[in-house]
Design an enzyme around this catalytic site. Structure first.
Site, mmCIF file in Angstrom:
data_model
loop_
_atom_site.group_PDB
_atom_site.id
_atom_site.type_symbol
_atom_site.label_atom_id
_atom_site.label_comp_id
_atom_site.label_asym_id
_atom_site.label_seq_id
_atom_site.Cartn_x
_atom_site.Cartn_y
_atom_site.Cartn_z
ATOM 1 C CD GLU A 123 -13.595 11.482 23.740
ATOM 2 O OE1 GLU A 123 -12.613 10.872 23.313
ATOM 3 O OE2 GLU A 123 -13.551 12.563 24.334
ATOM 4 C CG HIS A 144 -7.078 -5.309 7.725
ATOM 5 N ND1 HIS A 144 -6.560 -6.453 7.131
ATOM 6 C CD2 HIS A 144 -6.796 -4.294 6.867
ATOM 7 C CE1 HIS A 144 -5.993 -6.140 5.974
ATOM 8 N NE2 HIS A 144 -6.108 -4.841 5.788
ATOM 9 C CG HIS A 191 -4.293 -0.168 5.677
ATOM 10 N ND1 HIS A 191 -5.665 0.007 5.591
ATOM 11 C CD2 HIS A 191 -4.053 -1.388 5.133
ATOM 12 C CE1 HIS A 191 -6.199 -1.056 5.009
ATOM 13 N NE2 HIS A 191 -5.249 -1.921 4.731
ATOM 14 C CD GLU A 226 -2.886 -1.375 0.237
ATOM 15 O OE1 GLU A 226 -2.907 -0.537 -0.695
ATOM 16 O OE2 GLU A 226 -3.638 -2.354 0.296
ATOM 17 C CG HIS A 234 -9.304 -3.554 2.728
ATOM 18 N ND1 HIS A 234 -8.620 -3.765 1.551
ATOM 19 C CD2 HIS A 234 -8.346 -3.580 3.688
ATOM 20 C CE1 HIS A 234 -7.337 -3.938 1.803
ATOM 21 N NE2 HIS A 234 -7.144 -3.824 3.102
HETATM 22 P P1 13P Z 1 1.151 -5.478 3.092
HETATM 23 O O1 13P Z 1 1.567 -6.736 3.824
HETATM 24 O O2 13P Z 1 1.742 -5.418 1.697
HETATM 25 O O3 13P Z 1 1.447 -4.244 3.910
HETATM 26 O O4 13P Z 1 -0.423 -5.552 2.857
HETATM 27 C C1 13P Z 1 -1.307 -5.687 3.925
HETATM 28 C C2 13P Z 1 -2.625 -5.026 3.679
HETATM 29 O O5 13P Z 1 -3.341 -4.764 4.611
HETATM 30 C C3 13P Z 1 -3.032 -4.707 2.279
HETATM 31 O O6 13P Z 1 -4.151 -3.869 2.248
HETATM 32 ZN ZN ZN Z 2 -5.344 -3.934 4.114
#
Ligand code: 13P
Ligand code: ZN
Length: 269
Positions: free
Chosen positions: A167, A139, A137, A113, A208
């Site tokens: 908040e 998840h 980023h 990313e 995602h």
């Molecule tokens: P990477 O391992 O390449 O950082 O990818 C993980 C991810 O969350 C892709 O969206």
């Molecule tokens: Zn991801």
């Protein structure tokens, strides 16, 4: 040597893992370093740095240095072996490639990313007068689950989050952006995300996860944590049956008390 930027970066990666946001190699982190932070770790730098091309040109980031997580690397392993699972890169003077100054050992590459991280740095840095240094980023399960229940629309998402925890309107008064499902890991999703990052400090990717940004690790982690917690509360309340919520008038009272300007486009009053 006290705690370096590398140490603070590694701690945030592990904090995210402890929250359950980084299954397998899920999620990634980047940090734009300042000159002092570079000096503190410059003794570690390779004398023959590996060079890599970028899939697009990032002119505004020429000569900037970033700490980045490695592609396919696990957040839970970062504190154990930082030199293998993360690295420091310096963007070329032209913005079309980079050198790996430290880490990413054994042929590792920066996160897949990286285009989204760099484009977000470019856009957020401009939007915040240079304050933004962190792009994260993750998840998290609840914010991702929430994207299955609504249209991919920033207004809908932001209102739900503002209403789900008091908040929220103070922490992200601009709201949160949302990108519909796309193939991850390329320049297309990077552009779609960055197009919203001029207005929002965080953008959710449907089905995602989330990208959050901030001036330091605490602010960025706290932003993602707040959004994820609000999503969790919303889903719990929805499951139990929502009979009332924070009103738009109350959101305005809140904004006044905490001296923040709410995004008026997302209010019904
Ligand atoms: P990477 O391992 O390449 O950082 O990818 C993980 C991810 O969350 C892709 O969206
Ligand atoms: Zn991801």
């Amino acid at each position: 040597m006290g705690e370096t930027a590398i140490d603070r970066f590694a701690r945030m990666c592990y904090d995210g893992f402890l929250q359950g946001w980084h299954e397998r190699n899920g999620g990634n982190l980047s940090y734009r370093m300042d000159e002092n932070e570079m000096k503190e770790v410059s003794a570690l730098f390779s004398t023959e740095p590996r060079h890599m091309d970028l899939p697009m040109t990032f002119e505004d980031l020429a000569d900037e240095c970033f700490i980045v997580t490695g592609s396919g690397r696990y957040m839970r392993n970062i504190p154990l072996a930082p030199e293998k699972n993360m690295g420091i890169i310096r963007i070329d003077g032209t913005g079309s490639g980079y050198s790996i100054l430290w880490g990413l050992e054994d042929g590792a590459k920066p996160t897949s990313e990286l285009p989204t991280h760099l484009l977000n740095h470019q856009v957020r840095s401009k939007a915040t007068g240079g304050r933004c240094r962190v792009v994260y980023h993750a998840h998290p399960a609840n914010i991702t689950a929430l994207t299955y229940t609504i249209a991919p629309d920033a207004r809908t998402l932001s209102r739900i989050l503002w209403q789900s925890e008091t908040e929220c309107a103070v922490v992200f008064p601009d709201g949160v952006g949302m990108v519909d499902w796309m193939v991850p890991g390329g320049t297309e999703i990077a552009k779609a995300t960055a197009m919203q990052m001029d207005r929002y400090s965080a953008v959710v990717w449907a089905f995602h996860g989330i990208f959050g940004t901030g001036s330091d690790f605490d602010e960025t982690f706290g932003l993602v944590h707040t959004i994820e917690k609000a999503a969790e509360i919303y889903l719990k309340a929805k499951g139990a049956g929502i009979v009332r919520t924070i009103t738009d008038e109350e959101l305005q009272e809140l904004a006044k008390a905490f001296n923040v300007r709410l995004n008026r486009d997302f209010l019904n009053v």
